[in-house]
Every structure is written in structure tokens, then in C-alpha cells.
Motif scaffolding. Structure first.
Motif, PDB file in Angstrom:
ATOM      1  N   ASN A 419       0.832  -1.210   0.000  1.00  0.00           N
ATOM      2  CA  ASN A 419       0.000   0.000   0.000  1.00  0.00           C
ATOM      3  C   ASN A 419       0.863   1.255   0.000  1.00  0.00           C
ATOM      4  O   ASN A 419       0.609   2.206  -0.753  1.00  0.00           O
ATOM      5  CB  ASN A 419      -0.916   0.015   1.232  1.00  0.00           C
ATOM      6  CG  ASN A 419      -1.943  -1.097   1.214  1.00  0.00           C
ATOM      7  OD1 ASN A 419      -2.251  -1.651   0.169  1.00  0.00           O
ATOM      8  ND2 ASN A 419      -2.462  -1.437   2.381  1.00  0.00           N
ATOM      9  N   GLN A 423       0.541   3.377  -3.241  1.00  0.00           N
ATOM     10  CA  GLN A 423      -0.465   4.412  -2.966  1.00  0.00           C
ATOM     11  C   GLN A 423       0.011   5.474  -1.980  1.00  0.00           C
ATOM     12  O   GLN A 423      -0.758   6.359  -1.612  1.00  0.00           O
ATOM     13  CB  GLN A 423      -1.753   3.757  -2.451  1.00  0.00           C
ATOM     14  CG  GLN A 423      -2.368   2.771  -3.447  1.00  0.00           C
ATOM     15  CD  GLN A 423      -3.693   2.202  -2.956  1.00  0.00           C
ATOM     16  OE1 GLN A 423      -3.819   1.801  -1.798  1.00  0.00           O
ATOM     17  NE2 GLN A 423      -4.686   2.192  -3.826  1.00  0.00           N
ATOM     18  N   TYR A 429      -6.034   2.070  -0.199  1.00  0.00           N
ATOM     19  CA  TYR A 429      -7.369   2.390  -0.697  1.00  0.00           C
ATOM     20  C   TYR A 429      -7.771   1.305  -1.691  1.00  0.00           C
ATOM     21  O   TYR A 429      -7.272   1.245  -2.809  1.00  0.00           O
ATOM     22  CB  TYR A 429      -7.354   3.766  -1.376  1.00  0.00           C
ATOM     23  CG  TYR A 429      -8.707   4.238  -1.862  1.00  0.00           C
ATOM     24  CD1 TYR A 429      -9.753   4.433  -0.970  1.00  0.00           C
ATOM     25  CD2 TYR A 429      -8.926   4.485  -3.211  1.00  0.00           C
ATOM     26  CE1 TYR A 429     -10.998   4.868  -1.421  1.00  0.00           C
ATOM     27  CE2 TYR A 429     -10.165   4.919  -3.670  1.00  0.00           C
ATOM     28  CZ  TYR A 429     -11.195   5.112  -2.767  1.00  0.00           C
ATOM     29  OH  TYR A 429     -12.415   5.528  -3.218  1.00  0.00           O
TER      30      TYR A 429
END
Length: 466
Positions: A419, A423, A429
């Protein structure tokens, strides 16, 4: 009857509603069942109702009659949390004798000696490993190409063997190698200490050579595999592949190559966004194509098994083990709480402890977010540090938005490292997570096979789980 709902998630797959409870038990039921359960309009005299009660989706009592069994089974699914870290990766060097176009480890030329672990770092790392409370310890040697450091390899194993005379742990050793440099010295070490060879083969010669950036790579790898098998035994050599962009068009050719070389398993592994692989031009396109690649390859694997040749797809086998057995798995990428720290620790050549293999790969790109601390530090100060405690807030998919209510959450895991990488947010998300998209597509595909082709695939799957 005034029944109550027990915790479960659901999704719609193959014209069915697929219910999955906290134990990972799955039921494929007719559409409309969930609504009937929630509105208390289900026929309580039906066989469906009885199955829902028997399989811990509904309860007729506030405290289910078999709550102790439910609790014990849930404990077993999360047993790895009590056992302590069992997988310990030792990155001996970044030196390498290949030039892989997708290298995720930022490997260096084999002459680059300052990128290797010192013997002192090895000593501290082995001492730290034995601080783990786990009764089962796996020392996995990685690189670069770890076979380029045979003295360090032997030293690490001998340190562990000596220390284990008083520790009495169950030791396992794995050498992750490209098999190019399996000298007599390296194989003698492997034979003396029952070291498993985990090698890599990307497919037919032309594809493998293209991926490795060497015209003779395939020939040398196969020669190394044959040599290792002759010295160590056939079962001591396993292989996995990495799906480059070029490989996406040749799923059946890759599978056939593993059969031709007498492997009984294959791991269809996607690219990860680290090192050179992070330069992939379009990850959305790659992910969609990989899912199609995986399904086509898997159908070919099923065909091969139906012809009487055992070939296990290891990623599917891990998911199926979570789906069809009461046991937890040691595969760190599909664990919740996440495998980082809980199931794996990485002792890097630079003298630092990292949360996972991907974490040390990030460090080579200048991102030290998941570097825990120096191996000279105490176990308690490292494992219970403020940094690790912060990660624990985002490493359980039961608590993450977009994961907690996912219909196949029980078969997936949490990955704050990925993640963060893709991101820039450890929480992540899910709607735009390509890892989520890939994992969910494969899990739902396996479920659809069980629903639609149960008589065909279940005998094969059961064989894989023996």
C-alpha cells in the motif's frame, strides 16, 4: 424461531451468493438467501437453514451451542500470531551473475564486493533470529545471488547449528538461487545441512534468456538444476517463475516447460513494483493481462492433472488451504494480521533488520520506511518499537475499509508495504489497489471453479492439499 446472525461476509459468484464466515468456511447458496437471513424470512424447517446453523452462519442461541469449537478453530486460523516469527531471510549480497530485466532486488554486478554481508553482521543476525519464540525456524538465504558467497552461507548455517545444540528448534534451510553458480562447494554445504534449493525458471529457453539478459542463461540453469537433483535428490529442488510482460502471451508454453523438466509444482508469480520492475509502463494493463494469463495457465494445469500428471499451482494451493482446511498458512502475503514482522524478518547485508523482503527492496530505492533498526539492537527494542506498533494499526484486513466487508476477505491478507509503495499510504485504498484487484479475481475464479465444476476440480484440489 428467533435466530441470530453470526459474523460473515458474502459476494455473488457464478449465479450464487457465496457466504464466508470468520473461520473461512464457505457456502454457495441461492440468490436471495442473505436477504432472507437478514429479514428473518428464511424457512427454519428447510435443509438450507439447518446447514447455515451447522456451519456457523446462524445461531438459535445468543451463545452458540458449539462456541468452544468455533473459538478453537478461529484460534487455529490465527495460530501464527502465537507461534512467533518463523521465516528469517538473510540477504547475503546484492552481487549477481545475471541481468534480469525485472530485477526487484536492485542487484549489482558480481564484482561489487561492498554489497555483501559481513561475518560480524551474520553473527548478530543469527543471535537475533533465535530470540524469536517460534519452535520452527527457517533460514532463507537470498541475494542478489547468495551462492556467490559460499563461505558466508556455510558460516551462517554453522552458527545456527551450534546455537541450536542448546536451543533445540526445528531448523530448515533454503537457498534461493538462480542455479548458475551451484559449485561443488555450494552443493556440499546444501547436502551437509539438508538445504532446499529454491530456484527460478521463467519458461522456455528463449523466454528465460530474454528475461535474464544472458544468451546462455537457460542452458546453465537447467544444468544447475540437474546437478542439484543428482547431488541432493529430486525433491530438494523447487522452482518458481516471474511473469514478465513478455511472458503474458505464453501461459501454456511456460507450464509445459515445467512439466518437461519434471517439476511437480509451479508458482505463477506476478511482477512486484520494486527495483527495475517498478518501471513497468502501465500497471493497470499489466494487472488485467496477468489475471487473464493466470486463468489460461491454470486451465492448462487442470488439463495436465486430468491427464494423470501431478502439477500443483502453488498460489492457488495456498488459497485453497485457507478455504478447504482448518489450518493457517505460512505464506506471508496472504496473512491477516500481515506477515511482516509476525511471520517474516529480513536480515539485510547492510546490517539492518527489515519488516519483509519487499521492505529491503524499498531501501535500495532510498525508502527506509520499513527498516526496523540495526541487528546489533536488542530483540525487544526492535520488535516492540514504536514504528512496528504503528504498523500494527493497519495490518489486519478485518479492520480496513474495503477489506472488512469484502466477500473473500478470509482468504486474503493485509499488505501495508505494498500500500505504501503503490499508494503512498500504509492504510491503502482498496478501490484503486491493483493487488486487491488481482487477488480478488483469482480467489473468485477458484470459487467459481468449485461451484461450477466441482466434480472435475475437487479431486485435483484435494490431491494438492495432501
Amino acid at each position: 424461531m428467533n435466530y441470530k446472525l453470526l459474523p460473515f461476509t458474502f459476494s455473488r459468484i457464478s449465479s450464487k451468493e457465496v457466504l464466508v464466515n470468520e473461520l473461512g468456511d464457505m457456502m454457495a447458496v441461492p440468490k436471495g438467501t442473505v436477504n432472507a437471513m437478514v429479514t428473518h424470512s428464511i424457512d427454519t424447517k428447510s435443509e438450507l437453514y439447518k446447514s447455515l446453523v451447522a456451519n456457523f452462519f446462524l445461531t438459535e442461541n445468543t451463545i452458540p451451542a458449539l462456541i468452544d469449537i468455533y473459538a478453537e478453530r478461529l484460534v487455529e486460523k490465527k495460530r501464527f500470531m502465537d507461534d512467533g516469527t518463523s521465516l528469517h531471510i538473510f540477504v547475503l549480497t546484492l552481487r549477481c551473475n545475471q541481468n534480469c530485466i525485472y530485477c526487484q532486488a536492485s542487484s549489482q554486478d558480481e564484482c561489487c564486493h561492498h554489497k555483501s554481508m559481513t561475518f560480524e553482521t551474520m553473527e548478530h543476525s543469527v543471535d537475533l533470529m533465535f530470540k524469536s519464540p517460534s519452535n520452527w525456524l527457517t533460514m532463507e538465504f537470498q541475494g542478489g545471488e547468495p551462492s556467490l558467497e559460499p563461505r558466508l552461507l556455510r558460516y551462517g548455517i554453522e552458527l545456527a547449528e551450534e546455537k541450536n545444540k542448546t536451543e533445540h528448534r526445528n531448523m530448515r534451510y533454503v537457498l534461493c538461487t538462480n542455479s548458475i553458480n551451484l559449485t561443488d562447494e555450494v552443493l556440499n554445504i546444501c547436502k551437509s545441512y539438508n538445504v532446499l534449493i529454491s530456484t527460478s525458471l521463467d519458461g522456455p529457453s528463449w523466454l528465460h534468456n530474454k528475461n535474464r539478459g544472458k544468451a546462455d542463461s537457460y542452458e546453465r540453469v537447467v544444468k544447475g538444476i540437474d546437478k542439484a537433483r543428482s547431488v541432493l535428490g529430486h525433491a530438494q529442488v523447487a522452482a518458481l517463475m516471474t511473469t514478465s510482460e513478455l511472458a503474458l502471451d505464453y501461459p501454456e508454453d511456460i507450464v509445459d516447460e515445467y512439466v518437461n523438466l519434471s517439476f511437480s509444482s509451479i508458482f505463477l508469480r506476478a511482477l512486484n513494483p520494486y527495483g527495475l520492475a517498478s518501471e513497468n509502463s502501465n500497471w493497470d494493463t499489466y494487472t488485467a493481462r496477468f489475471i487473464a494469463f493466470y486463468k489460461q495457465a491454470f486451465e492448462h494445469i487442470l488439463f495436465i492433472n486430468k491427464q494423470g500428471t501431478l502439477l500443483i499451482e502453488e498460489f492457488a494451493a495456498i488459497i485453497l488451504r485457507k478455504m478447504l482446511t482448518p489450518w493457517c498458512t505460512g505464506f506471508v502475503d496472504l496473512q491477516s494480521p500481515a506477515g511482516i514482522v509476525n511471520s517474516v524478518l529480513v536480515y539485510n547485508y547492510d546490517g539492518y533488520l527489515y519488516a519483509s523482503d519487499e521492505s529491503r527492496m524499498l531501501a535500495e530505492q532510498g525508502d527506509f520506511s520499513f527498516r526496523i533498526g540495526p541487528v546489533t539492537e536488542s530483540y525487544e527494542n526492535l520488535i516492540y518499537s514504536k514504528k512496528v506498533r504503528e504498523w500494527s494499526n493497519v495490518w489486519s484486513n478485518e479492520l480496513l475499509a474495503g477489506c472488512s466487508d469484502c466477500g473473500v476477505r478470509a482468504y486474503c491478507g493485509a499488505d501495508p508495504v505494498r500500500n505504501h509503495t503503490t499508494q503512498d499510504d500504509k492504510y491503502g485504498y482498496r478501490p484503486t489497489s491493483l493487488l486487491c484487484k488481482k487477488n480478488k479475481a483469482i480467489i473468485e475464479y477458484l470459487i467459481s471453479l468449485i461451484i461450477e465444476r466441482k466434480d472435475e476440480v475437487m479431486p485435483i484440489f484435494k490431491t494438492w492439499l495432501q
